[in-house]
Scaffold this active site. Structure first.
Site, PDB file in Angstrom:
ATOM      1  N   ASN A   1     -13.744   1.717  -2.949  1.00  0.00           N
ATOM      2  CA  ASN A   1     -12.751   0.740  -2.506  1.00  0.00           C
ATOM      3  C   ASN A   1     -13.363   0.048  -1.299  1.00  0.00           C
ATOM      4  O   ASN A   1     -13.314   0.562  -0.186  1.00  0.00           O
ATOM      5  CB  ASN A   1     -11.426   1.406  -2.133  1.00  0.00           C
ATOM      6  CG  ASN A   1     -10.368   0.392  -1.740  1.00  0.00           C
ATOM      7  OD1 ASN A   1     -10.673  -0.727  -1.365  1.00  0.00           O
ATOM      8  ND2 ASN A   1      -9.118   0.804  -1.812  1.00  0.00           N
TER       9      ASN A   1
ATOM     10  N   ARG B   1      -7.496 -12.171  -4.569  1.00  0.00           N
ATOM     11  CA  ARG B   1      -7.631 -10.720  -4.700  1.00  0.00           C
ATOM     12  C   ARG B   1      -7.812 -10.284  -6.161  1.00  0.00           C
ATOM     13  O   ARG B   1      -8.187  -9.155  -6.431  1.00  0.00           O
ATOM     14  CB  ARG B   1      -6.427 -10.006  -4.110  1.00  0.00           C
ATOM     15  CG  ARG B   1      -6.329 -10.159  -2.613  1.00  0.00           C
ATOM     16  CD  ARG B   1      -5.258  -9.259  -2.042  1.00  0.00           C
ATOM     17  NE  ARG B   1      -4.929  -9.623  -0.685  1.00  0.00           N
ATOM     18  CZ  ARG B   1      -5.594  -9.223   0.384  1.00  0.00           C
ATOM     19  NH1 ARG B   1      -6.633  -8.427   0.243  1.00  0.00           N
ATOM     20  NH2 ARG B   1      -5.239  -9.610   1.588  1.00  0.00           N
TER      21      ARG B   1
ATOM     22  N   HIS C   1      -8.144   0.520  -6.032  1.00  0.00           N
ATOM     23  CA  HIS C   1      -7.383  -0.210  -5.016  1.00  0.00           C
ATOM     24  C   HIS C   1      -6.021   0.457  -4.886  1.00  0.00           C
ATOM     25  O   HIS C   1      -5.389   0.790  -5.893  1.00  0.00           O
ATOM     26  CB  HIS C   1      -7.191  -1.669  -5.429  1.00  0.00           C
ATOM     27  CG  HIS C   1      -8.492  -2.370  -5.656  1.00  0.00           C
ATOM     28  ND1 HIS C   1      -9.242  -2.895  -4.624  1.00  0.00           N
ATOM     29  CD2 HIS C   1      -9.196  -2.596  -6.796  1.00  0.00           C
ATOM     30  CE1 HIS C   1     -10.339  -3.426  -5.130  1.00  0.00           C
ATOM     31  NE2 HIS C   1     -10.335  -3.256  -6.441  1.00  0.00           N
TER      32      HIS C   1
ATOM     33  N   TYR D   1       0.784  -1.232   0.000  1.00  0.00           N
ATOM     34  CA  TYR D   1       0.000   0.000   0.000  1.00  0.00           C
ATOM     35  C   TYR D   1       0.817   1.284   0.000  1.00  0.00           C
ATOM     36  O   TYR D   1       0.267   2.354  -0.209  1.00  0.00           O
ATOM     37  CB  TYR D   1      -0.940   0.023   1.213  1.00  0.00           C
ATOM     38  CG  TYR D   1      -1.882  -1.145   1.262  1.00  0.00           C
ATOM     39  CD1 TYR D   1      -2.919  -1.263   0.348  1.00  0.00           C
ATOM     40  CD2 TYR D   1      -1.730  -2.152   2.212  1.00  0.00           C
ATOM     41  CE1 TYR D   1      -3.789  -2.340   0.378  1.00  0.00           C
ATOM     42  CE2 TYR D   1      -2.595  -3.232   2.245  1.00  0.00           C
ATOM     43  CZ  TYR D   1      -3.618  -3.324   1.334  1.00  0.00           C
ATOM     44  OH  TYR D   1      -4.468  -4.387   1.361  1.00  0.00           O
TER      45      TYR D   1
ATOM     46  N   HIS E   1     -14.155  -8.941  -3.096  1.00  0.00           N
ATOM     47  CA  HIS E   1     -14.058 -10.328  -3.554  1.00  0.00           C
ATOM     48  C   HIS E   1     -15.250 -11.189  -3.157  1.00  0.00           C
ATOM     49  O   HIS E   1     -15.357 -12.334  -3.586  1.00  0.00           O
ATOM     50  CB  HIS E   1     -12.769 -10.949  -3.003  1.00  0.00           C
ATOM     51  CG  HIS E   1     -11.627  -9.999  -3.015  1.00  0.00           C
ATOM     52  ND1 HIS E   1     -11.058  -9.518  -4.190  1.00  0.00           N
ATOM     53  CD2 HIS E   1     -10.984  -9.371  -2.014  1.00  0.00           C
ATOM     54  CE1 HIS E   1     -10.098  -8.658  -3.892  1.00  0.00           C
ATOM     55  NE2 HIS E   1     -10.033  -8.553  -2.578  1.00  0.00           N
TER      56      HIS E   1
ATOM     57  N   ASP F   1     -25.048  -5.447  -5.983  1.00  0.00           N
ATOM     58  CA  ASP F   1     -26.435  -5.146  -6.334  1.00  0.00           C
ATOM     59  C   ASP F   1     -26.800  -3.703  -6.001  1.00  0.00           C
ATOM     60  O   ASP F   1     -27.515  -3.050  -6.762  1.00  0.00           O
ATOM     61  CB  ASP F   1     -27.387  -6.118  -5.631  1.00  0.00           C
ATOM     62  CG  ASP F   1     -27.323  -7.533  -6.208  1.00  0.00           C
ATOM     63  OD1 ASP F   1     -26.726  -7.716  -7.292  1.00  0.00           O
ATOM     64  OD2 ASP F   1     -27.865  -8.446  -5.563  1.00  0.00           O
TER      65      ASP F   1
ATOM     66  N   SER G   1      -3.346  -0.985  -3.656  1.00  0.00           N
ATOM     67  CA  SER G   1      -2.341  -1.968  -4.066  1.00  0.00           C
ATOM     68  C   SER G   1      -2.691  -2.501  -5.460  1.00  0.00           C
ATOM     69  O   SER G   1      -3.816  -2.354  -5.929  1.00  0.00           O
ATOM     70  CB  SER G   1      -2.289  -3.133  -3.068  1.00  0.00           C
ATOM     71  OG  SER G   1      -3.463  -3.915  -3.144  1.00  0.00           O
TER      72      SER G   1
END
Length: 154
Positions: A77, A114, A103, A27, A83, A90, A105
């Site tokens: 994010n 991921r 993201h 990160y 995941h 929805d 990373s």
């Protein structure tokens, strides 16, 4: 638009607000305070209204997204829910608000699980791996999409 301003909201899931304080190999090193300063420097308060919504609760995130009104775009994010969460997916579909999945990373250089996102195929775009700048790039992409609706992808 609200009060003549472009309105963006940044939606954060679990642990996102401390991403720059943990696992620096993925990160980078930064604080939420630094992110807010960069956003304010990049997006003038005269033209933009940018708010944050953060929750560790999947249902709260989905409920919040479903209830949004007068928002021009979302930078999303949702952390680990990326995941796993059909309900957040929805809610994003239901909201019909353009959103960029981002993201900090590079999720494609990490563990296999991921690399799978429940929201990528319904997002307007995806930004990953740019550290603190991933959020700024997501907001910039939304701004460009709103400014030039003739060049949007479906």
């Amino acid at each position: 638009m609200k009060n003549g301003k472009i309105v963006f909201e940044i939606i954060e899931g679990p642990l996102v607000e401390i991403a720059g304080e943990r696992e620096s190999e993925h990160y980078g090193r930064w604080s939420k305070e630094n992110l807010i300063k960069k956003i304010k420097k990049t997006f003038s308060e005269e033209k933009y209204e940018i708010t944050f919504f953060s929750s560790y609760n999947e249902g709260e995130i989905a409920k919040h997204i479903s209830s949004l009104q007068n928002v021009d775009g979302l930078a999303v994010n949702i952390g680990g829910y990326t995941h796993t969460s059909v309900v957040i997916r929805d809610a994003l579909i239901f909201s019909k608000t353009p959103f960029i999945e981002f993201h900090f990373s590079n999720i494609f250089k990490r563990e296999d699980f991921r690399k799978n996102s429940m929201i990528s195929d319904v997002a307007s775009g995806i930004i990953a791996g740019c550290g603190l700048n991933s959020c700024l790039l997501a907001l910039s992409a939304l701004d460009l999409m709103i400014s030039d609706k003739t060049d949007q992808l479906t």
